[in-house]
Write a protein that holds these residues in place. Structure first.
Motif, PDB file in Angstrom:
ATOM      1  N   PRO A  38      64.157  17.207  26.769  1.00  0.00           N
ATOM      2  CA  PRO A  38      63.452  18.401  26.281  1.00  0.00           C
ATOM      3  C   PRO A  38      62.354  18.810  27.244  1.00  0.00           C
ATOM      4  CG  PRO A  38      63.695  16.762  24.537  1.00  0.00           C
ATOM      5  CD  PRO A  38      64.111  16.090  25.806  1.00  0.00           C
ATOM      6  N   LYS A  39      62.100  20.101  27.308  1.00  0.00           N
ATOM      7  CA  LYS A  39      61.087  20.616  28.212  1.00  0.00           C
ATOM      8  C   LYS A  39      59.726  20.571  27.547  1.00  0.00           C
ATOM      9  CE  LYS A  39      60.068  24.558  31.197  1.00  0.00           C
ATOM     10  NZ  LYS A  39      60.493  25.915  31.622  1.00  0.00           N
ATOM     11  N   ARG A  42      55.329  17.702  24.312  1.00  0.00           N
ATOM     12  CA  ARG A  42      55.408  17.745  22.851  1.00  0.00           C
ATOM     13  C   ARG A  42      56.852  17.654  22.373  1.00  0.00           C
ATOM     14  NH1 ARG A  42      56.297  22.224  19.602  1.00  0.00           N
ATOM     15  NH2 ARG A  42      55.534  22.091  17.443  1.00  0.00           N
ATOM     16  N   ALA A  43      57.730  18.462  22.970  1.00  0.00           N
ATOM     17  CA  ALA A  43      59.140  18.453  22.572  1.00  0.00           C
ATOM     18  C   ALA A  43      59.808  17.132  22.910  1.00  0.00           C
ATOM     19  CB  ALA A  43      59.871  19.603  23.251  1.00  0.00           C
ATOM     20  N   ASN A  44      59.405  16.521  24.015  1.00  0.00           N
ATOM     21  CA  ASN A  44      60.007  15.258  24.436  1.00  0.00           C
ATOM     22  C   ASN A  44      59.670  14.139  23.456  1.00  0.00           C
ATOM     23  OD1 ASN A  44      60.823  12.907  25.936  1.00  0.00           O
ATOM     24  ND2 ASN A  44      60.726  14.130  27.790  1.00  0.00           N
ATOM     25  N   LEU A  46      58.612  14.494  20.397  1.00  0.00           N
ATOM     26  CA  LEU A  46      59.212  14.843  19.109  1.00  0.00           C
ATOM     27  C   LEU A  46      60.684  14.422  19.060  1.00  0.00           C
ATOM     28  CD1 LEU A  46      57.848  18.357  18.056  1.00  0.00           C
ATOM     29  CD2 LEU A  46      57.979  16.324  16.620  1.00  0.00           C
ATOM     30  N   GLY A  47      61.397  14.653  20.158  1.00  0.00           N
ATOM     31  CA  GLY A  47      62.798  14.262  20.198  1.00  0.00           C
ATOM     32  C   GLY A  47      62.979  12.757  20.119  1.00  0.00           C
ATOM     33  N   ASP A  82      58.192  14.107  32.284  1.00  0.00           N
ATOM     34  CA  ASP A  82      57.571  15.418  32.448  1.00  0.00           C
ATOM     35  C   ASP A  82      56.750  15.525  33.730  1.00  0.00           C
ATOM     36  OD1 ASP A  82      57.914  17.707  30.864  1.00  0.00           O
ATOM     37  OD2 ASP A  82      55.782  17.771  30.398  1.00  0.00           O
ATOM     38  N   ARG A 189      53.791  17.821  15.755  1.00  0.00           N
ATOM     39  CA  ARG A 189      53.994  19.269  15.581  1.00  0.00           C
ATOM     40  C   ARG A 189      52.696  20.044  15.751  1.00  0.00           C
ATOM     41  NH1 ARG A 189      56.994  17.409  10.835  1.00  0.00           N
ATOM     42  NH2 ARG A 189      59.230  17.293  11.358  1.00  0.00           N
ATOM     43  N   ILE A 193      52.033  23.532  22.644  1.00  0.00           N
ATOM     44  CA  ILE A 193      53.324  23.591  23.339  1.00  0.00           C
ATOM     45  C   ILE A 193      53.121  23.410  24.842  1.00  0.00           C
ATOM     46  CG2 ILE A 193      55.315  25.044  23.840  1.00  0.00           C
ATOM     47  CD1 ILE A 193      54.991  26.323  21.133  1.00  0.00           C
TER      48      ILE A 193
END
Length: 301
Positions: A38-39, A42-44, A46-47, A82, A189, A193
């Motif tokens: 994930p880019k 935060r998304a990484n 979270l995944g 990242d 969450r 971002i």
């Protein structure tokens, strides 16, 4: 495989390790897919934490220490992946860290927590930085970096202090005092971002390098979508890339000024002890003439 005997709806989903026995023609004609991380930080995270359900987080004799150190490993994993967006500032070599590296760390963490009375932080740091992730790292400076990074996220303070131990100077990133998966996900969450470079241990100006790389990638993708000269889908009379470049070169030739007359400069700006700026002007004019000569020679090509 005979196309005449194969149903049109037939599809083959295939994963393969490198082997000489596998027919390369099938790979060449097949559609390749890859699972990119994930880019964004935060998304990484979270995944990664989205795969750690309550059954996994509680499947240990020390559930509190286990869940917080798992979160630390997920954060460390996201940082490692990242940092690549910063180019050589992030890593000297862009390494392909995979989710299997994180899974191996989690399994080793469970083993040590179940079989040892005290948490072996130094062992966990060594396994993560030198073997699981470090096995991919080849650059000498990158080895030093990953050893320093893992100590920020896998240590005694993460377990004992929890939210009071910060991962970054700004205090935005830390391990929350969560008892289940939803608690960790709720905290994640709420993170921004756009990740500030401080959590990577980098200066704010490093964001410039990342923004430039993304801009170039976007422009290259946009240019690649341009209509070609022989394409049937373009509008009638559309110019080919070669025609566009020729017109641009002709426009640049018209805009390129002529070279300076250095003899005239000698008359206007004679060499004087009282006026040293005249010497500088003539030197810069000579340098500029060399540049203009190159432009006049290469633009018509």
């Amino acid at each position: 495989m005979n196309p005449e005997e194969t149903d049109n709806a037939f599809r083959l989903w295939l994963t393969s390790m490198p082997t000489k026995a596998f027919p390369p023609l099938l790979l060449q004609n097949g559609v390749k897919m890859t699972n990119e991380p994930p880019k964004g930080l935060r998304a990484n995270v979270l995944g990664s934490m989205g795969k750690m359900d309550d059954r996994i987080l509680c499947d240990c004799q020390k559930p509190e220490a286990f869940s917080r150190l798992v979160f630390g490993f997920c954060f460390f994993h996201a940082i490692c992946q990242d940092r690549r967006k910063f180019g050589p500032i992030g890593w000297n070599i862009a390494y392909n860290f995979t989710p299997e590296d994180l899974t191996t760390n989690r399994r080793q963490l469970k083993y040590f927590l179940d079989n040892y009375e005290e948490v072996p932080y130094k062992v966990l740091q060594f396994l993560g930085a030198q073997i699981n992730y470090g096995g991919r790292v080849t650059d000498k400076k990158d080895k030093v970096l990953i050893n320093c990074m893992i100590k920020m996220f896998i240590n005694q303070e993460v377990v004992e202090k929890g939210p009071d131990y910060k991962f970054s100077p700004g205090g935005l990133f830390y391990c929350p005092a969560a008892g289940d998966q939803e608690g960790f996900l709720s905290y994640l969450r709420g993170l921004p971002i756009m990740t500030p470079p401080e959590v990577f241990g980098l200066h704010e100006n490093c964001e410039i390098t990342c923004a430039e790389s993304e801009s170039f990638a976007l422009l290259e993708a946009a240019l690649s979508l341009g209509s070609g000269g022989g394409g049937g889908g373009g509008a009638a009379g559309a110019k080919s890339p070669e025609q566009v470049m020729d017109e641009l070169a002709a426009e640049l030739i018209d805009q390129t000024p002529k070279t300076f007359d250095l003899d005239e400069f000698e008359d206007k700006f004679p060499t004087r002890y009282e006026e040293s700026r005249n010497t500088v002007v003539k030197q810069e004019a000579a340098k500029y003439n060399r540049l203009l000569d190159i432009l006049h020679k290469q633009l018509p090509l």
